[in-house]
Every structure is written in structure tokens, then in C-alpha cells.
Design a protein around this motif. Structure first.
Motif, PDB file in Angstrom:
ATOM      1  N   GLN A  36     -71.571  28.383  -4.040  1.00 29.23           N
ATOM      2  CA  GLN A  36     -72.809  28.668  -3.338  1.00 29.23           C
ATOM      3  C   GLN A  36     -73.991  28.303  -4.209  1.00 29.23           C
ATOM      4  OE1 GLN A  36     -72.613  32.823  -2.358  1.00 29.23           O
ATOM      5  NE2 GLN A  36     -71.494  32.431  -0.476  1.00 29.23           N
TER       6      GLN A  36
ATOM      7  N   LYS B 260     -77.794  32.713  -3.118  1.00 26.86           N
ATOM      8  CA  LYS B 260     -77.299  32.778  -1.747  1.00 26.86           C
ATOM      9  C   LYS B 260     -76.097  33.727  -1.652  1.00 26.86           C
ATOM     10  CE  LYS B 260     -80.180  29.733  -0.279  1.00 26.86           C
ATOM     11  NZ  LYS B 260     -81.340  30.151   0.408  1.00 26.86           N
ATOM     12  N   GLY B 261     -75.813  34.226  -0.443  1.00 21.69           N
ATOM     13  CA  GLY B 261     -74.635  35.047  -0.183  1.00 21.69           C
ATOM     14  C   GLY B 261     -74.709  36.400  -0.877  1.00 21.69           C
TER      15      GLY B 261
ATOM     16  N   GLY C 185     -76.035  36.407  -4.389  1.00 24.39           N
ATOM     17  CA  GLY C 185     -77.493  36.331  -4.413  1.00 24.39           C
ATOM     18  C   GLY C 185     -78.133  37.672  -4.086  1.00 24.39           C
ATOM     19  N   ASP C 186     -77.543  38.381  -3.105  1.00 24.31           N
ATOM     20  CA  ASP C 186     -78.051  39.721  -2.768  1.00 24.31           C
ATOM     21  C   ASP C 186     -77.928  40.647  -3.974  1.00 24.31           C
ATOM     22  OD1 ASP C 186     -78.493  38.827  -0.194  1.00 24.31           O
ATOM     23  OD2 ASP C 186     -76.706  39.811   0.642  1.00 24.31           O
TER      24      ASP C 186
END
Length: 173
Positions: free
Chosen positions: A48, A52-53, A56-57
Motif C-alpha cells: 500500500q 493508506k489502509g 495509515g489509520d
């Protein structure tokens, strides 16, 4: 749960490798096999883009954590984090000792606490557990409460690991 990632019913493990000079597919496949063998569920593997994804969170929440801590303190809570490292053969006893100490001390000092533990890194010889403690503070006594909790944790860590440590004030235990 406290960081806003997931609902608390599962643990999140982010697995990653990096190299500028050789492919890592075999390493990643082996790591995913180990996760599956240990009962974990593996999302479809795909590289990724940074940020992101779920990774990333998680990264965003990690970056925001100091601001959350500051907000909790402004609300009158005692909030602290501490990290250490321990070998796998000593982790269970260490973890149990830290939780017993933190829960006992915070009960005595604050009445109760919310204590979490996560691994920031894992290595073949052991994890790097990262603990977070959030407890109700007594107005005007929060710094004293923080000091008492921090000293108890540092003393317990020293007893369980045989290592000494320094807190932010440079206090040697």
C-alpha cells in the motif's frame, strides 16, 4: 479502541519489511504464514502507498497520540506511556508484574485506571511492549499522582528486567 482503530474485538498487527537492494516477497509470505498459523486472519496482501489502509489509520492515530494525551490531562486525568524491551522467555512474568503494579498503584492513588499494552516492535529474541495508563486525577494532585505511578512502574521494571532507567526528569531508579 482508545486510538479509534477498530472496535476493540481484534488486535491489529502491521507487518512490513523494507530493503533497497533485494526483494522481500519471500519474507512477507513467511510472515503471513506465521500469522495464519497463530490464528490470525490475514487480509489480502498488497503493498500500500504510505498513509493508506489500516496501517495509515494506525500511523495517523500514533502521530495524534500526544495531542490526545494533552487533552486528557487538560480534562484532569493522569496519562502516561512507557516503553521497554524484554526477551520472550521473560515477557509473561514481566507483563504480569507491570500490570499488577500499575493496577495496584493506580487503585491506591487514583481509584482505578485504564491500562493498555501494545508491541511497538517485535524481534526474534523479544518484544518492545508499550504501555499506556489513563487514570482519574485529583484536582491539583495530578503531577504528584503521575510521579508516584511513574516511580512504581520504573521500580517494577528494574526488578523484573534487572535494568535501570531514567524518566523524563533524569531521575535514575
Amino acid at each position: 479502541m482508545i486510538n479509534g482503530i477498530g472496535n476493540g474485538s481484534k488486535h491489529l498487527l502491521i507487518v512490513g519489511f523494507e530493503s533497497a537492494d533485494h526483494p522481500l516477497d519471500a519474507w512477507m509470505e513467511r510472515a503471513l504464514d506465521i500469522v495464519a498459523d497463530a490464528g490470525g486472519s490475514v487480509q489480502a496482501y498488497r503493498a500500500q502507498a504510505p498513509g493508506k489502509g489500516q496501517a495509515g489509520d494506525w500511523r495517523q492515530q500514533f502521530i495524534r497520540a500526544p495531542y490526545m494525551r494533552d487533552a486528557l490531562i487538560r480534562l484532569g486525568l493522569v496519562a502516561e506511556t512507557f516503553e521497554t524491551a524484554i526477551t520472550w522467555d521473560r515477557f509473561e512474568e514481566f507483563h504480569r508484574g507491570v500490570l499488577e503494579t500499575v493496577n495496584r498503584v493506580t487503585r491506591e492513588i487514583c481509584g482505578r485506571a485504564f491500562v493498555t499494552c501494545r508491541f511497538t516492535h517485535v524481534y526474534p529474541d523479544g518484544p518492545a511492549p508499550y504501555y499506556t495508563v489513563i487514570a482519574p486525577g485529583r484536582r491539583g494532585d495530578q503531577l504528584k499522582q503521575w510521579d508516584q505511578i511513574k516511580l512504581a512502574v520504573m521500580f517494577t521494571s528494574k526488578l523484573l528486567t534487572g535494568q535501570s532507567g531514567r524518566d523524563r526528569k533524569g531521575l535514575h531508579v
